[in-house]
Write a protein that holds these residues in place. Structure first.
Motif, PDB file in Angstrom:
ATOM      1  N   THR A  90      28.234  23.695  29.978  1.00  0.00           N
ATOM      2  CA  THR A  90      27.650  23.003  31.136  1.00  0.00           C
ATOM      3  C   THR A  90      28.035  21.633  31.532  1.00  0.00           C
ATOM      4  N   LEU A  91      27.889  21.463  32.735  1.00  0.00           N
ATOM      5  CA  LEU A  91      28.194  20.152  33.239  1.00  0.00           C
ATOM      6  C   LEU A  91      26.933  19.735  34.133  1.00  0.00           C
ATOM      7  N   LEU A  92      26.120  18.470  33.716  1.00  0.00           N
ATOM      8  CA  LEU A  92      24.697  18.404  34.055  1.00  0.00           C
ATOM      9  C   LEU A  92      23.858  19.449  34.243  1.00  0.00           C
ATOM     10  N   GLY A  93      24.104  20.384  33.197  1.00  0.00           N
ATOM     11  CA  GLY A  93      23.015  21.505  33.128  1.00  0.00           C
ATOM     12  C   GLY A  93      23.497  22.678  34.055  1.00  0.00           C
ATOM     13  N   LEU A  94      24.781  22.645  34.754  1.00  0.00           N
ATOM     14  CA  LEU A  94      24.999  23.654  35.400  1.00  0.00           C
ATOM     15  C   LEU A  94      26.161  24.471  34.424  1.00  0.00           C
ATOM     16  N   LYS A  95      26.061  25.710  34.419  1.00  0.00           N
ATOM     17  CA  LYS A  95      26.881  26.460  33.654  1.00  0.00           C
ATOM     18  C   LYS A  95      28.185  26.901  34.485  1.00  0.00           C
ATOM     19  N   THR A  96      29.250  26.364  34.143  1.00  0.00           N
ATOM     20  CA  THR A  96      30.296  26.308  34.831  1.00  0.00           C
ATOM     21  C   THR A  96      30.939  27.539  35.194  1.00  0.00           C
ATOM     22  N   ARG A  97      31.022  28.528  34.072  1.00  0.00           N
ATOM     23  CA  ARG A  97      31.347  29.940  34.205  1.00  0.00           C
ATOM     24  C   ARG A  97      30.715  30.441  35.449  1.00  0.00           C
ATOM     25  N   ASP A  98      29.459  30.547  35.197  1.00  0.00           N
ATOM     26  CA  ASP A  98      28.418  30.985  36.158  1.00  0.00           C
ATOM     27  C   ASP A  98      28.696  30.578  37.508  1.00  0.00           C
ATOM     28  N   SER A  99      29.087  29.330  37.904  1.00  0.00           N
ATOM     29  CA  SER A  99      29.340  28.844  39.379  1.00  0.00           C
ATOM     30  C   SER A  99      30.537  29.482  39.536  1.00  0.00           C
ATOM     31  N   LEU A 100      31.701  29.406  38.887  1.00  0.00           N
ATOM     32  CA  LEU A 100      32.952  30.109  39.433  1.00  0.00           C
ATOM     33  C   LEU A 100      32.722  31.578  39.444  1.00  0.00           C
ATOM     34  N   ARG A 101      32.073  32.131  38.869  1.00  0.00           N
ATOM     35  CA  ARG A 101      31.691  33.738  39.101  1.00  0.00           C
ATOM     36  C   ARG A 101      31.301  33.871  40.443  1.00  0.00           C
ATOM     37  N   HIS A 102      30.388  33.060  40.951  1.00  0.00           N
ATOM     38  CA  HIS A 102      29.587  33.061  42.275  1.00  0.00           C
ATOM     39  C   HIS A 102      30.632  32.908  43.491  1.00  0.00           C
ATOM     40  N   VAL A 103      31.432  31.675  43.161  1.00  0.00           N
ATOM     41  CA  VAL A 103      32.570  31.410  44.009  1.00  0.00           C
ATOM     42  C   VAL A 103      33.510  32.615  44.147  1.00  0.00           C
ATOM     43  N   ILE A 104      33.936  33.156  43.042  1.00  0.00           N
ATOM     44  CA  ILE A 104      35.083  34.251  43.204  1.00  0.00           C
ATOM     45  C   ILE A 104      34.019  35.377  43.953  1.00  0.00           C
ATOM     46  N   ALA A 105      32.888  35.679  43.551  1.00  0.00           N
ATOM     47  CA  ALA A 105      32.217  36.924  44.307  1.00  0.00           C
ATOM     48  C   ALA A 105      32.419  36.404  45.861  1.00  0.00           C
ATOM     49  N   GLN A 106      32.097  35.245  46.276  1.00  0.00           N
ATOM     50  CA  GLN A 106      32.151  34.778  47.589  1.00  0.00           C
ATOM     51  C   GLN A 106      33.526  35.185  48.159  1.00  0.00           C
ATOM     52  N   VAL A 107      34.406  34.648  47.552  1.00  0.00           N
ATOM     53  CA  VAL A 107      35.947  34.903  47.905  1.00  0.00           C
ATOM     54  C   VAL A 107      36.161  36.298  48.181  1.00  0.00           C
ATOM     55  N   ARG A 108      35.768  37.330  47.194  1.00  0.00           N
ATOM     56  CA  ARG A 108      35.980  38.836  47.424  1.00  0.00           C
ATOM     57  C   ARG A 108      35.249  39.255  48.589  1.00  0.00           C
ATOM     58  N   ARG A 109      34.029  38.592  48.969  1.00  0.00           N
ATOM     59  CA  ARG A 109      33.309  39.083  50.234  1.00  0.00           C
ATOM     60  C   ARG A 109      34.104  38.694  51.392  1.00  0.00           C
ATOM     61  N   GLU A 110      34.497  37.557  51.368  1.00  0.00           N
ATOM     62  CA  GLU A 110      35.088  36.993  52.548  1.00  0.00           C
ATOM     63  C   GLU A 110      36.577  37.085  52.718  1.00  0.00           C
ATOM     64  N   GLN A 111      37.274  37.011  51.723  1.00  0.00           N
ATOM     65  CA  GLN A 111      38.720  37.281  52.235  1.00  0.00           C
ATOM     66  C   GLN A 111      39.401  38.570  51.523  1.00  0.00           C
ATOM     67  N   PRO A 112      39.563  39.455  52.407  1.00  0.00           N
ATOM     68  CA  PRO A 112      39.932  41.003  52.303  1.00  0.00           C
ATOM     69  C   PRO A 112      41.480  40.915  51.725  1.00  0.00           C
ATOM     70  N   ARG A 113      42.147  39.835  52.096  1.00  0.00           N
ATOM     71  CA  ARG A 113      43.611  39.811  51.827  1.00  0.00           C
ATOM     72  C   ARG A 113      43.864  38.374  51.379  1.00  0.00           C
ATOM     73  N   ILE A 114      44.677  38.299  50.290  1.00  0.00           N
ATOM     74  CA  ILE A 114      44.867  37.009  49.553  1.00  0.00           C
ATOM     75  C   ILE A 114      46.509  37.272  49.266  1.00  0.00           C
ATOM     76  N   ASP A 115      47.178  36.402  49.665  1.00  0.00           N
ATOM     77  CA  ASP A 115      48.846  36.650  48.989  1.00  0.00           C
ATOM     78  C   ASP A 115      49.021  35.472  48.202  1.00  0.00           C
ATOM     79  N   LEU A 116      48.465  34.373  47.955  1.00  0.00           N
ATOM     80  CA  LEU A 116      48.569  33.640  46.928  1.00  0.00           C
ATOM     81  C   LEU A 116      47.275  32.871  46.618  1.00  0.00           C
TER      82      LEU A 116
END
Length: 267
Positions: A28-54
């Motif tokens: 954690t950083l300041l009590g925030l689990k960094t793997r958990d927050s990354l997982r949530h961001v990745i899930a957000q990307v997957r919902r919003e960006q159907p195409r990624i080239d890079l």
């Protein structure tokens, strides 16, 4: 309606930056689990960006420089079918990154009508950034040989003053030199970085200057002293058009609840 030909289609890019993963999955950083927050961001990307080239990963992928942290980052981002490029930040161990993912630390990538240049601004044992002579030479050669391609240049440290007094000394020490060099290459359309854990978007001398929120904790904008924000973690999307136009925006993991513990070990 017919799809545009590859030469007419934009390049779809996603930037992830500053996840600060640990070997320990519960780190954690300041009590925030960094793997958990990354997982949530990745899930957000997957919902919003159907195409990624890079997928561009612009430093501080790890907090402890461990093999396990880079393996975890690679595994988590392997959900994306797109090729990825990594560069190191001040918390990273570049040699370890290169062992875990040698094919992802390429400095120059040509895609569509664009060339992406990844510069290493990390200084071993230091927090501030510096582009050493080998990186400046790499930049010159990459831009000189780009032909008719437009260019996106990436590094970790901020090259300009962002109005946060405490972070200014740990930015890119030769940022002014970098910007001066880029002025000589009109094919450079944007300069992209991480490090500051907040959004930045400025047009200067024809170059779009862009920074992106961290996938973990956020730094408060315009702060004199170290201060964090309770904004959600996020990512940046970019559309690199064949004519050199750059469309871009920042999105945040709105379903991630930020709970910080200021008594825990900090950044």
């Amino acid at each position: 309606m017919p799809h545009p030909s590859p030469s007419q289609a934009p390049v779809y890019v996603v930037q992830l930056t500053d996840p600060h993963l640990f070997a320990d999955p519960a780190g954690t950083l300041l009590g925030l689990k960094t793997r958990d927050s990354l997982r949530h961001v990745i899930a957000q990307v997957r919902r919003e960006q159907p195409r990624i080239d890079l997928l561009l990963c612009t430093g501080d992928l790890s907090q402890d420089g461990s093999v396990a942290s880079y393996q975890a980052f690679r595994a988590l981002t392997s959900e994306f079918a797109a090729p990825a490029r990594w560069l190191p930040g001040n918390h990273d161990e570049a040699k370890v990154m290169a062992v875990v993912a040698p094919e992802l630390v390429q400095a120059v990538t040509d895609i569509g009508q664009w060339r992406v240049v990844m510069l290493n601004s990390a200084v071993p044992g230091a927090t501030h950034g510096q582009l050493e002579q080998d990186q400046l030479q790499l930049l010159n050669e990459a831009l000189q040989s780009a032909g008719e391609r437009h260019c996106l240049v990436c590094c970790h440290h901020q090259p300009v003053d962002i109005g946060c007094a405490w972070i200014a000394p740990i930015g890119l020490r030769n940022g002014a030199e970098l910007l001066q060099r880029l002025k000589g290459y009109p094919q450079v359309k944007a300069l992209l970085w991480g490090h500051i854990h907040q959004e930045w978007d400025e047009l200067r001398d024809g170059v779009r200057l862009l920074a992106t929120p961290s996938t973990c904790i956020q730094f408060a904008a315009r702060s004199e002293d170290f201060r964090v924000s309770e904004e959600q973690p996020g990512y940046r999307w970019l559309r690199l058009h064949p004519d050199g136009r750059v469309e871009t925006g920042v999105e945040r993991a709105r379903d991630f609840e930020v709970r910080l513990d200021f008594d825990s070990p900090g950044y």
